[in-house]
Scaffold this active site. Structure first.
Site: not given
Ligand code: TTP
Ligand code: MG
Length: 363
Positions: A11, A108-109
């Site tokens: 992720d 992103d995962e």
């Molecule tokens: P995540 O992987 O949940 O969050 P992140 O990558 O920003 O942070 P981390 O993994 O380090 O905790 O989500 C991936 C992307 O999806 C995030 O960069 C932006 C988008 N997203 C939204 O648009 N709204 C949301 O509520 C969430 C959780 C994510």
């Molecule tokens: Mg993330």
């Protein structure tokens, strides 16, 4: 020897904010807040915040007005979805060059089944190499979870963010999950968590140790059993391999817009070779070839053609892409991005019509 099954979950860290930082290094380390809707008014919602901004208490899904109160010095940016998609695809392409056994599950995962890659390097070392590679090639930080199954790998990757790695050795799945609040167990939503809490089940460990009959009464026989299995860290879901992916693509984003025909043609050839290589590695043939063009005003178009017979040859892909290019692109028009995508797959060992280079007319 290695683990009999080794699954990795990756992720990316603060993904949207990290991409903004990569494309504008002057922002490095600053509290970046990416906003959906209107960044300059009170109406937007935080999509994500960099780790520097999270220290102020800003997080995803927070109204931007509240974020501005917590972090007035933050750098507020509007979401640029196309840009994040490009980075996402670049990351997934890099990982698919390591193994075709990649299952992308969100922007992103992804999961990777790295069982067969174990050898000189063990699973955690492979994960470490991949983290370094992604950092050097894309500038993005990734967190990794390594475990014997998808469920535990997923629970592990978020354990030590950012740029963390969490390894759960086989046999320690239940121990690892046990102290976590039951609502954190992947697949358990807030409603189920509340019902479990009502039964006095607060942690994942409580769920693993709960009376199965009570769980069955509350959730039904199948789900009751499944919940307890998951709480013990048992799960047998497979990584859905790229054999099931619907398309493969390659893209080039130009640092400076280009209208140089020779250069564009060279990129088409390179991308076609790249795609042909990936098709052959996965024993796939593609029948539909598409190109994607983004102009310097960000207008983006795609054009596709379906071949008479499927291919895994770079020349055929490049020929089709070149033909599309001649129809879609006017000389002298600068491009920001050029991409080639292949889809409409069949497997190599499926019967394929033999094509002869010449057809003779019988007199
Ligand atoms: P995540 O992987 O949940 O969050 P992140 O990558 O920003 O942070 P981390 O993994 O380090 O905790 O989500 C991936 C992307 O999806 C995030 O960069 C932006 C988008 N997203 C939204 O648009 N709204 C949301 O509520 C969430 C959780 C994510
Ligand atoms: Mg993330």
């Amino acid at each position: 020897m290695g683990w009999s099954r080794c699954i990795l979950h990756m992720d990316l860290d603060a993904f949207y904010a990290s991409v903004e930082e990569v494309v504008n290094p002057a922002l490095a380390g600053q509290p970046i807040i990416v906003v959906m809707g209107e960044a300059n008014t009170q109406r937007g919602v935080v999509a994500t915040a960099s780790y520097a901004a999270r220290r102020f208490g800003v997080h995803s899904a927070m109204p931007v007005g509240q974020a501005r109160k917590l972090c007035p010095q933050g750098v507020y940016l509007p979401v640029r979805h196309g840009l994040y998609e490009e980075y996402s695809q670049q990351v997934m392409d890099l990982l698919r060059q390591q193994t075709p056994l990649i299952e992308q599950v969100s922007i992103d995962e992804c999961y990777a089944d790295i069982t067969a890659l174990q050898g000189e390097l063990d699973g955690p070392q492979i994960a470490g190499r991949w983290q370094e590679m992604l950092k050097t090639r894309t500038g993005l930080g990734a967190s990794m979870g390594v475990a014997a199954n998808k469920l535990v790998a997923k629970m592990a990757s978020g354990h030590n963010k950012p740029s963390g790695m969490t390894v759960v050795e086989p046999g320690y799945e239940a121990t690892f999950l046990s102290p976590m609040p039951v609502g954190d167990l992947y697949g358990v939503g807030p409603k189920w968590a509340a019902r479990l809490n009502n039964l006095g089940i607060m942690t994942v460990g409580d769920l693993a140790a709960a009376d199965l009959d009570i769980l069955r009464e509350t959730f039904g026989p199948h789900l009751g059993r499944e919940l307890q299995e998951r709480a013990a860290g048992r799960s047998s879901e497979d990584v859905i391999t790229s054999r099931e992916t619907k398309s493969l693509s390659a893209e080039r984003t130009f640092f400076e817009d280009t209208d140089n025909r020779a250069e564009l043609w060279r990129h088409i050839q390179q991308m076609s070779e790249e795609l042909a290589g990936r098709l052959r590695k996965q024993e796939l043939l593609a029948r539909t070839i598409a190109i994607k063009l983004r102009f310097n005003n960000w207008r983006t178009i795609t054009r596709a053609v379906t071949l008479a017979s499927p291919t895994d040859l770079s020349d055929e892909i490049a020929f089709a892409a070149g033909g599309l290019m001649r129809m879609a692109w006017k000389r002298g028009t600068p491009l920001r991005l050029l991409g080639v995508r292949v889809s409409n797959f069949s497997e190599t060992n499926a019967p394929r019509q033999l094509l002869f280079p010449y057809t003779y007319k019988m007199k």
